[in-house]
Motif scaffolding. Structure first.
Motif, PDB file in Angstrom:
ATOM      1  N   ALA A  82       0.952  -1.106  -0.166  1.00 54.92           N
ATOM      2  CA  ALA A  82      -0.101   0.143   0.026  1.00 54.92           C
ATOM      3  C   ALA A  82       0.742   1.167   0.093  1.00 54.92           C
ATOM      4  O   ALA A  82       1.957   1.234   0.689  1.00 54.92           O
ATOM      5  N   CYS A  83       0.585   2.165  -0.690  1.00 54.81           N
ATOM      6  CA  CYS A  83       1.686   3.301  -1.185  1.00 54.81           C
ATOM      7  C   CYS A  83       1.269   4.715  -0.205  1.00 54.81           C
ATOM      8  O   CYS A  83       2.127   5.370  -0.225  1.00 54.81           O
ATOM      9  N   PHE A  84       0.256   4.738   0.247  1.00 58.28           N
ATOM     10  CA  PHE A  84      -0.040   6.300   0.871  1.00 58.28           C
ATOM     11  C   PHE A  84       0.809   6.174   2.200  1.00 58.28           C
ATOM     12  O   PHE A  84       0.766   5.325   2.918  1.00 58.28           O
ATOM     13  N   LEU A 318      10.057   4.540  -5.564  1.00 60.19           N
ATOM     14  CA  LEU A 318       9.500   5.780  -6.050  1.00 60.19           C
ATOM     15  C   LEU A 318       8.330   6.419  -5.308  1.00 60.19           C
ATOM     16  O   LEU A 318       7.762   5.562  -4.713  1.00 60.19           O
ATOM     17  N   CYS A 319       8.059   7.434  -5.468  1.00 60.56           N
ATOM     18  CA  CYS A 319       6.713   8.260  -4.902  1.00 60.56           C
ATOM     19  C   CYS A 319       5.907   7.667  -5.607  1.00 60.56           C
ATOM     20  O   CYS A 319       5.705   7.276  -6.842  1.00 60.56           O
ATOM     21  N   GLN A 320       4.559   7.497  -4.739  1.00 64.42           N
ATOM     22  CA  GLN A 320       3.539   6.616  -5.503  1.00 64.42           C
ATOM     23  C   GLN A 320       2.177   7.137  -4.963  1.00 64.42           C
ATOM     24  O   GLN A 320       1.981   7.719  -4.026  1.00 64.42           O
ATOM     25  N   ASN A 350       4.974  17.227 -16.554  1.00 66.72           N
ATOM     26  CA  ASN A 350       6.239  17.886 -16.324  1.00 66.72           C
ATOM     27  C   ASN A 350       7.097  17.237 -15.170  1.00 66.72           C
ATOM     28  O   ASN A 350       8.220  17.835 -14.893  1.00 66.72           O
ATOM     29  N   TYR A 351       6.419  16.635 -14.353  1.00 64.73           N
ATOM     30  CA  TYR A 351       7.068  16.121 -13.018  1.00 64.73           C
ATOM     31  C   TYR A 351       8.134  15.039 -13.407  1.00 64.73           C
ATOM     32  O   TYR A 351       7.927  14.337 -14.179  1.00 64.73           O
ATOM     33  N   ALA A 352       9.283  14.990 -12.966  1.00 65.84           N
ATOM     34  CA  ALA A 352      10.430  14.110 -13.155  1.00 65.84           C
ATOM     35  C   ALA A 352      10.089  12.983 -13.041  1.00 65.84           C
ATOM     36  O   ALA A 352       9.445  12.355 -12.031  1.00 65.84           O
ATOM     37  N   GLY A 353      10.242  12.060 -14.093  1.00 67.89           N
ATOM     38  CA  GLY A 353       9.985  10.793 -14.097  1.00 67.89           C
ATOM     39  C   GLY A 353       8.679   9.877 -14.014  1.00 67.89           C
ATOM     40  O   GLY A 353       8.391   9.097 -13.622  1.00 67.89           O
ATOM     41  N   ILE A 354       7.666  11.035 -14.218  1.00 68.81           N
ATOM     42  CA  ILE A 354       6.490  10.707 -14.236  1.00 68.81           C
ATOM     43  C   ILE A 354       5.747   9.361 -15.098  1.00 68.81           C
ATOM     44  O   ILE A 354       6.232   9.331 -16.164  1.00 68.81           O
ATOM     45  N   ILE A 393      -6.749   4.832 -11.039  1.00 68.88           N
ATOM     46  CA  ILE A 393      -5.357   5.803 -11.225  1.00 68.88           C
ATOM     47  C   ILE A 393      -4.327   5.596 -10.626  1.00 68.88           C
ATOM     48  O   ILE A 393      -4.197   5.476  -9.359  1.00 68.88           O
ATOM     49  N   THR A 394      -2.987   5.568 -11.314  1.00 72.58           N
ATOM     50  CA  THR A 394      -1.852   5.338 -10.459  1.00 72.58           C
ATOM     51  C   THR A 394      -0.766   6.362 -11.267  1.00 72.58           C
ATOM     52  O   THR A 394      -0.712   6.389 -12.474  1.00 72.58           O
ATOM     53  N   GLY A 395       0.054   6.701 -10.263  1.00 73.75           N
ATOM     54  CA  GLY A 395       1.054   7.517 -10.516  1.00 73.75           C
ATOM     55  C   GLY A 395       2.458   7.242  -9.864  1.00 73.75           C
ATOM     56  O   GLY A 395       2.264   6.828  -8.765  1.00 73.75           O
ATOM     57  N   THR A 396       3.559   7.146 -10.516  1.00 69.57           N
ATOM     58  CA  THR A 396       4.802   7.161 -10.132  1.00 69.57           C
ATOM     59  C   THR A 396       5.669   8.168 -10.317  1.00 69.57           C
ATOM     60  O   THR A 396       5.562   8.669 -11.486  1.00 69.57           O
ATOM     61  N   TRP A 397       6.416   8.974  -9.383  1.00 68.72           N
ATOM     62  CA  TRP A 397       7.345  10.187 -10.025  1.00 68.72           C
ATOM     63  C   TRP A 397       8.391  10.140  -8.956  1.00 68.72           C
ATOM     64  O   TRP A 397       8.638   9.083  -7.946  1.00 68.72           O
ATOM     65  N   LYS A 398       9.481  11.075  -9.259  1.00 71.99           N
ATOM     66  CA  LYS A 398      10.917  10.642  -8.579  1.00 71.99           C
ATOM     67  C   LYS A 398      11.074  11.727  -7.306  1.00 71.99           C
ATOM     68  O   LYS A 398      11.870  11.381  -6.606  1.00 71.99           O
ATOM     69  N   ASP A 399      10.459  13.063  -7.443  1.00 70.83           N
ATOM     70  CA  ASP A 399      10.779  13.892  -6.422  1.00 70.83           C
ATOM     71  C   ASP A 399       9.823  13.942  -5.497  1.00 70.83           C
ATOM     72  O   ASP A 399       8.507  14.445  -5.771  1.00 70.83           O
ATOM     73  N   GLY A 400       9.971  13.878  -4.099  1.00 70.39           N
ATOM     74  CA  GLY A 400       8.882  14.026  -3.259  1.00 70.39           C
ATOM     75  C   GLY A 400       8.318  15.530  -3.189  1.00 70.39           C
ATOM     76  O   GLY A 400       7.190  15.554  -2.372  1.00 70.39           O
ATOM     77  N   LYS A 401       8.873  16.316  -3.503  1.00 64.55           N
ATOM     78  CA  LYS A 401       8.417  17.684  -3.451  1.00 64.55           C
ATOM     79  C   LYS A 401       7.187  18.082  -4.400  1.00 64.55           C
ATOM     80  O   LYS A 401       6.268  18.692  -4.347  1.00 64.55           O
ATOM     81  N   ASP A 402       6.901  16.828  -5.365  1.00 69.92           N
ATOM     82  CA  ASP A 402       5.831  16.928  -6.217  1.00 69.92           C
ATOM     83  C   ASP A 402       4.660  16.325  -5.736  1.00 69.92           C
ATOM     84  O   ASP A 402       3.690  15.989  -6.236  1.00 69.92           O
ATOM     85  N   THR A 403       4.960  15.371  -4.583  1.00 70.13           N
ATOM     86  CA  THR A 403       3.976  14.590  -3.969  1.00 70.13           C
ATOM     87  C   THR A 403       2.554  15.148  -3.688  1.00 70.13           C
ATOM     88  O   THR A 403       1.410  14.779  -4.234  1.00 70.13           O
ATOM     89  N   ALA A 404       2.414  16.118  -3.115  1.00 71.96           N
ATOM     90  CA  ALA A 404       1.278  16.925  -2.651  1.00 71.96           C
ATOM     91  C   ALA A 404       0.420  17.239  -4.148  1.00 71.96           C
ATOM     92  O   ALA A 404      -0.922  17.034  -4.294  1.00 71.96           O
TER      93      ALA A 404
END
Length: 476
Positions: A82-84, A318-320, A350-354, A393-404
């Motif tokens: 579970a990712c949150f 990764l951020c999920q 435009n989020y890194a690694g989205i 809906i699923t998303g993964t990305w690299k930078d935690g600052k983009d999480t919110a």
């Protein structure tokens, strides 16, 4: 907290690991998402038996009663998928990592399999495969048995046997009192708890062992088809026809995904699984005949090979974000859902690694008819049942600052899909827990929620698992 840690250490010896221990860090770094890895508990408990789990629960409950319920938080994890943030880990509290409960035992007559709550589905399949056996279980090998089963659990065999939780014959449960009980559906005294554990998550105690119904299973015909996004009209028509046919083949499993990748661009992926080793079954012809096709991995393989292949598509750490809703099958609504998803891509591209995707999972009538759980969990269920779609809906990305920002986009997208379904009168009122996001009302607001609350009050009158275990989805 110091006294509690001392009591746990005295009672459980070498099972307690502090932040300077390697096993503490291994546990933290084994979570699927960066959000869960970023949480630092005061200690990690790695029990090896249900008795050790019972000792820990007793000490935690007693400490909370003395200091005030909710004073000492604890989390329970199986596979940690579970990712949150906070779903199966707790900042400054006690995280109980069940992966030491990893035994797998096959009955002499091969009709049942007993599995510890901390074993992964891949480990379970690896034991069963040489015996020509399988159970209805996870579609990714890394996912833990405990979390998926207690959330309901879709599988490649759902059309044949219902959800994973419908195939559980016995639970071994550590209650908030510290008592360890084993319950079956025939157990009149605990029939309410048996029903509640089907899709009830971690609200009633810690399940330490399951007995599943097993069945004979050979190789599968499965893989993926990747097409350009420009085929979306044909894709949706083929998907609708696959789900809507009154002569649905229960051996046929399908997931349809529309995706955006920062590295690979866009596309539509059909994940196909036929649970018999039959090459190119007719049910999939509309998909296999579609052109152009960029990738085709369809072939004969084992269940274990398939689930490992699915793991390879998802990078850990990764951020999920994951969130979903459900509605009754309708081609215009499927199309509108894809329109809403594609519009949302502009907010995240435009989020890194989205990697940003929409996946449709069918819940077909044959699944519902075999699922006691779904028959109780879907408040709008008709008779005979109609096909239902999980829109995930699923998303993964690299930078935690983009999480919110990414999570806001995901929540808004599901809200827009829900609004579209409501507008068409196609809402089901059911949220599939295993693909839910924190804050979603996975137990609804009606009769089922009240039934679960009644069970909680009976077995957990002090509210230990409501107020001391913040992870998961609560009843109150």
């Amino acid at each position: 907290m110091d006294q509690l840690l001392s009591d746990l250490s005295q009672a459980l010896g070498g099972r307690i690991y502090l932040p300077d221990d390697d096993k503490y860090n291994e546990s933290r770094n084994s979570y699927f998402s960066a959000q869960e890895r970023g949480i630092k508990p005061a200690c990690v408990l790695l029990p090896q038996t249900s008795g050790e789990v019972a000792t820990a629960v007793s000490l935690l409950a007693e400490a909370n009663k003395r200091a005030g319920i909710g004073s000492f938080k604890f989390a329970v994890r199986s596979g940690g998928h579970a990712c949150f943030a906070g779903s199966a880990n707790t900042a400054g509290g006690i995280t109980i990592d069940l992966r030491g409960l990893s035994s797998v035992n096959v009955a002499e007559d091969s009709t049942t399999v007993t599995a510890g709550s901390g074993v992964s589905w891949g480990e379970l399949y690896r034991t069963l495969e040489p015996l020509g056996l399988a159970v209805a279980g996870g579609r990714h090998s890394q996912v833990g048995v405990g979390g998926l089963t207690l959330g309901g659990g879709m599988s490649h065999f759902s059309g044949q046997v219902g959800l994973v939780c419908d195939t559980v014959l016995e639970y071994e449960v550590v209650l908030p009192s510290g008592d360890v009980i084993r319950i079956t559906e025939a157990d009149i005294e605990h029939a309410d708890l048996f029903r509640a554990l089907r899709g009830g998550s971690n609200n009633f105690g810690i399940v330490t062992r399951f007995i599943f119904r097993a069945f004979r299973q050979g190789r599968l015909w499965a893989g993926m088809l990747l097409h350009p996004l420009e085929t979306r009209t044909e894709q949706l028509q083929a998907f609708y026809d696959f789900c809507a046919t009154p002569s649905y083949d229960p051996h046929a499993s399908l997931m349809q995904t529309f995706g955006l990748s920062a590295e690979r661009g866009t596309g539509c992926v059909n994940s196909i699984v036929y649970t018999k080793a039959e090459t190119e079954p007719a049910v999939y012809k509309p998909f296999t005949a579609m052109q152009p096709v960029y990738m085709n991995t369809l072939r004969e393989l084992s269940l274990l090979e398939l689930t490992r292949e699915q793991d390879a598509l998802n990078e850990n750490g990764l951020c999920q974000v994951m969130i979903s809703t459900t509605y009754y099958l309708d081609l215009p609504l499927l199309t509108r859902t894809v329109d809403l998803y594609q519009a949302s891509c502009d907010s995240v591209r435009n989020y890194a690694g989205i990697v940003w995707s929409l996946t449709f999972h069918p819940i077909v009538p044959s699944t519902i008819s075999k699922s006691t759980f779904l028959q109780s969990a879907i408040p709008t269920l008709s008779s005979p049942p109609k096909p239902i779609i999980i829109a995930q809906i699923t998303g993964t990305w690299k930078d935690g600052k983009d999480t919110a920002a990414v999570e806001v986009t995901a929540v808004q997208l599901i809200s827009d899909i829900d609004a579209a379904a409501k507008e068409e009168g196609l809402q089901t009122g059911y949220v599939y827990l295993n693909y839910a996001h924190s804050g979603q009302k996975v137990f609804g607001e009606g009769e089922r929620l009240q039934q679960l609350r009644d069970v909680s009050k009976r077995y957990d009158p002090d509210g230990i698992f409501q107020h001391c275990v913040p992870g998961g989805f609560k009843l109150f």
